[in-house]
Design a protein around this motif. Structure first.
Motif, PDB file in Angstrom:
ATOM      1  N   ARG A 235     108.998  26.618  52.663  1.00 17.64           N
ATOM      2  CA  ARG A 235     108.661  25.206  52.833  1.00 17.64           C
ATOM      3  C   ARG A 235     109.330  24.408  51.725  1.00 17.64           C
ATOM      4  O   ARG A 235     109.739  24.959  50.697  1.00 17.64           O
ATOM      5  CB  ARG A 235     107.149  24.970  52.820  1.00 17.64           C
ATOM      6  CG  ARG A 235     106.467  25.210  51.483  1.00 17.64           C
ATOM      7  CD  ARG A 235     104.963  25.060  51.614  1.00 17.64           C
ATOM      8  NE  ARG A 235     104.279  25.324  50.360  1.00 17.64           N
ATOM      9  CZ  ARG A 235     103.781  24.392  49.560  1.00 17.64           C
ATOM     10  NH1 ARG A 235     103.908  23.112  49.880  1.00 17.64           N
ATOM     11  NH2 ARG A 235     103.158  24.707  48.439  1.00 17.64           N
ATOM     12  N   THR A 236     109.422  23.107  51.935  1.00 14.49           N
ATOM     13  CA  THR A 236     109.947  22.206  50.911  1.00 14.49           C
ATOM     14  C   THR A 236     109.045  20.987  50.817  1.00 14.49           C
ATOM     15  O   THR A 236     108.322  20.660  51.761  1.00 14.49           O
ATOM     16  CB  THR A 236     111.382  21.735  51.237  1.00 14.49           C
ATOM     17  OG1 THR A 236     111.374  21.005  52.465  1.00 14.49           O
ATOM     18  CG2 THR A 236     112.334  22.910  51.350  1.00 14.49           C
TER      19      THR A 236
ATOM     20  N   LYS B   5     114.232  17.819  46.071  1.00 21.53           N
ATOM     21  CA  LYS B   5     113.242  18.624  46.776  1.00 21.53           C
ATOM     22  C   LYS B   5     112.840  19.809  45.907  1.00 21.53           C
ATOM     23  O   LYS B   5     113.626  20.288  45.083  1.00 21.53           O
ATOM     24  CB  LYS B   5     113.814  19.190  48.090  1.00 21.53           C
ATOM     25  CG  LYS B   5     113.935  18.225  49.236  1.00 21.53           C
ATOM     26  CD  LYS B   5     114.442  18.958  50.485  1.00 21.53           C
ATOM     27  CE  LYS B   5     114.550  18.022  51.675  1.00 21.53           C
ATOM     28  NZ  LYS B   5     115.045  18.752  52.886  1.00 21.53           N
TER      29      LYS B   5
ATOM     30  N   ARG C 112     117.706  15.424  49.094  1.00 23.33           N
ATOM     31  CA  ARG C 112     117.237  14.448  50.085  1.00 23.33           C
ATOM     32  C   ARG C 112     118.269  13.365  50.373  1.00 23.33           C
ATOM     33  O   ARG C 112     118.042  12.507  51.226  1.00 23.33           O
ATOM     34  CB  ARG C 112     115.929  13.815  49.604  1.00 23.33           C
ATOM     35  CG  ARG C 112     114.762  14.800  49.538  1.00 23.33           C
ATOM     36  CD  ARG C 112     113.551  14.177  48.881  1.00 23.33           C
ATOM     37  NE  ARG C 112     113.136  12.965  49.574  1.00 23.33           N
ATOM     38  CZ  ARG C 112     112.412  11.988  49.020  1.00 23.33           C
ATOM     39  NH1 ARG C 112     112.061  12.079  47.743  1.00 23.33           N
ATOM     40  NH2 ARG C 112     112.066  10.933  49.718  1.00 23.33           N
TER      41      ARG C 112
ATOM     42  N   ALA D   1     121.652  21.543  55.820  1.00 26.88           N
ATOM     43  CA  ALA D   1     120.438  22.092  56.435  1.00 26.88           C
ATOM     44  C   ALA D   1     120.027  23.414  55.793  1.00 26.88           C
ATOM     45  O   ALA D   1     119.183  24.130  56.326  1.00 26.88           O
ATOM     46  CB  ALA D   1     120.660  22.286  57.927  1.00 26.88           C
TER      47      ALA D   1
ATOM     48  N   GLU E  69     116.172  24.019  55.160  1.00 27.44           N
ATOM     49  CA  GLU E  69     115.199  23.841  56.231  1.00 27.44           C
ATOM     50  C   GLU E  69     114.253  25.045  56.274  1.00 27.44           C
ATOM     51  O   GLU E  69     114.683  26.187  56.087  1.00 27.44           O
ATOM     52  CB  GLU E  69     115.900  23.687  57.579  1.00 27.44           C
ATOM     53  CG  GLU E  69     116.626  22.364  57.748  1.00 27.44           C
ATOM     54  CD  GLU E  69     115.689  21.172  57.656  1.00 27.44           C
ATOM     55  OE1 GLU E  69     114.672  21.165  58.384  1.00 27.44           O
ATOM     56  OE2 GLU E  69     115.954  20.262  56.847  1.00 27.44           O
ATOM     57  N   PRO E  70     112.962  24.806  56.512  1.00 30.93           N
ATOM     58  CA  PRO E  70     112.007  25.919  56.548  1.00 30.93           C
ATOM     59  C   PRO E  70     112.415  27.012  57.538  1.00 30.93           C
ATOM     60  O   PRO E  70     112.895  26.729  58.630  1.00 30.93           O
ATOM     61  CB  PRO E  70     110.701  25.240  56.977  1.00 30.93           C
ATOM     62  CG  PRO E  70     110.841  23.844  56.467  1.00 30.93           C
ATOM     63  CD  PRO E  70     112.295  23.509  56.652  1.00 30.93           C
TER      64      PRO E  70
ATOM     65  N   THR F 210     114.812  29.072  57.359  1.00 33.42           N
ATOM     66  CA  THR F 210     116.225  29.414  57.366  1.00 33.42           C
ATOM     67  C   THR F 210     116.459  30.594  56.425  1.00 33.42           C
ATOM     68  O   THR F 210     115.906  30.646  55.326  1.00 33.42           O
ATOM     69  CB  THR F 210     117.073  28.209  56.914  1.00 33.42           C
ATOM     70  OG1 THR F 210     116.793  27.099  57.768  1.00 33.42           O
ATOM     71  CG2 THR F 210     118.552  28.524  56.981  1.00 33.42           C
TER      72      THR F 210
ATOM     73  N   SER G   5     119.767  30.549  61.131  1.00 32.31           N
ATOM     74  CA  SER G   5     118.930  29.350  61.240  1.00 32.31           C
ATOM     75  C   SER G   5     118.087  29.422  62.508  1.00 32.31           C
ATOM     76  O   SER G   5     118.444  30.099  63.474  1.00 32.31           O
ATOM     77  CB  SER G   5     119.797  28.090  61.260  1.00 32.31           C
ATOM     78  OG  SER G   5     120.626  28.083  62.409  1.00 32.31           O
TER      79      SER G   5
ATOM     80  N   PHE H  59     116.754  26.367  63.965  1.00 33.74           N
ATOM     81  CA  PHE H  59     116.530  24.942  64.183  1.00 33.74           C
ATOM     82  C   PHE H  59     115.846  24.674  65.523  1.00 33.74           C
ATOM     83  O   PHE H  59     115.105  23.705  65.672  1.00 33.74           O
ATOM     84  CB  PHE H  59     117.855  24.177  64.119  1.00 33.74           C
ATOM     85  CG  PHE H  59     118.584  24.330  62.808  1.00 33.74           C
ATOM     86  CD1 PHE H  59     117.892  24.358  61.608  1.00 33.74           C
ATOM     87  CD2 PHE H  59     119.958  24.451  62.770  1.00 33.74           C
ATOM     88  CE1 PHE H  59     118.546  24.504  60.396  1.00 33.74           C
ATOM     89  CE2 PHE H  59     120.632  24.596  61.563  1.00 33.74           C
ATOM     90  CZ  PHE H  59     119.926  24.627  60.379  1.00 33.74           C
TER      91      PHE H  59
ATOM     92  N   ALA I 136     112.017  23.927  66.092  1.00 31.40           N
ATOM     93  CA  ALA I 136     111.434  22.602  65.863  1.00 31.40           C
ATOM     94  C   ALA I 136     111.020  21.952  67.178  1.00 31.40           C
ATOM     95  O   ALA I 136     110.185  21.042  67.199  1.00 31.40           O
ATOM     96  CB  ALA I 136     112.427  21.709  65.129  1.00 31.40           C
TER      97      ALA I 136
ATOM     98  N   GLU J  82     104.450  28.200  60.088  1.00 29.60           N
ATOM     99  CA  GLU J  82     103.911  27.559  58.884  1.00 29.60           C
ATOM    100  C   GLU J  82     102.676  28.309  58.382  1.00 29.60           C
ATOM    101  O   GLU J  82     102.456  28.422  57.171  1.00 29.60           O
ATOM    102  CB  GLU J  82     103.571  26.096  59.182  1.00 29.60           C
ATOM    103  CG  GLU J  82     104.804  25.218  59.348  1.00 29.60           C
ATOM    104  CD  GLU J  82     104.468  23.823  59.840  1.00 29.60           C
ATOM    105  OE1 GLU J  82     103.280  23.583  60.182  1.00 29.60           O
ATOM    106  OE2 GLU J  82     105.376  22.978  59.892  1.00 29.60           O
TER     107      GLU J  82
END
Length: 253
Positions: free
Chosen positions: A12-13, A21, A41, A49, A52-53, A55, A80, A82, A85, A95
């Motif tokens: 996570r970020t 970040k 950011r 990217a 990204e969570p 990844t 990745s 992506f 999402a 998460e």
């Protein structure tokens, strides 16, 4: 100390100041770390990217003695996800897995088994969104085992008889563990043969194969297994973990 290069999974970020970040990462060489990514950011950030969570990346960071946060220099994408999402239930479950990893994994303690397990579960959930609930159960069992909190699920805690050899299967005492029919006491939770077999098969199958077998269980057996694993997680953390839609909390246990 100094410059470190390692495989990592971004868990996570969160924002830091106006342009930076902080990233929580599970790494192969350093375990759980948190690092500052300067300028991450900004629109034309060099990280793109790569933070990204979920990844999978080649992470380069600088570590200074006595500092809790490292400084992230590069994050090169290896794999990745992506597309997840677009799957709210999948991302919510991932998460939840990331939260458990942060709770259970000691900072800076290297355990390649944790890294491999996290990567395999993210891959399995991303490839089969309909099985994310099952993947979460598999993850819970393994995070408990690798952290030393999983009771013996193969043998009776009292007589050490192999569980599952008897049609009566096993009974669960949350204070003591799993017991065979001969050693069980009043009020203990009956664990069906199918559920016990599914527990034991975590040692045989990876997350995808285990999830497929979980989905073939009856709904009652799925709910029982889910209730038990969540109770073990709650007892280990001494608090209720955040619940996702595919991570139901204990019902009557």
């Amino acid at each position: 100390m100094g410059l470190v290069k390692t495989g990592a999974i971004i868990l996570r970020t969160y924002k830091l100041a106006e342009a930076d970040k902080i990233a929580a990462c599970l790494t192969e060489k350093s375990g759980m770390i948190r690092g500052v990514a300067r300028g991450a950011r900004r629109l034309l950030s060099k990280f793109g990217a790569g933070l990204e969570p979920f990844t999978v990346v080649n992470l380069t960071y600088f570590e200074k003695e006595g500092r809790e946060l490292v400084t992230i220099k590069e994050s090169e994408i290896l794999r990745s996800y992506f597309h997840v999402a677009l799957e709210p239930e999948t991302i919510e479950t991932l998460e939840y897995l990331a939260q458990l990893m942060e709770e259970f994994a000691p900072p800076r303690q290297v355990d390649e088994r944790l890294f491999r397990m996290m990567r395999a579960c993210v891959e399995a959930a991303a490839q089969s969104p309909t099985q994310v609930e099952a993947v979460a159960r598999y993850f819970e069992l393994w995070i408990l085992k690798l952290s030393g909190f999983l009771p013996d699920i193969l043998n009776c805690v009292d007589c050490r008889k192999r569980l599952g050899d008897n049609p009566a299967s096993a009974f669960l005492n949350f204070e003591r563990g799993l017991r065979c029919a001969d050693c069980s006491g009043e009020g203990e939770l009956y664990i069906s043969t199918g559920t016990q077999t599914q527990f034991a098969s975590m040692h045989t199958f990876g997350p995808s194969e285990w999830a497929q077998r979980y989905m073939m269980l009856s709904r009652k057996s799925q709910e029982m297994l889910s209730d038990v694993t969540r109770r073990w997680v709650r007892n280990a953390l001494e608090k209720e973990p955040r619940r996702g839609r595919l991570s139901p909390g204990p019902s009557s246990l």
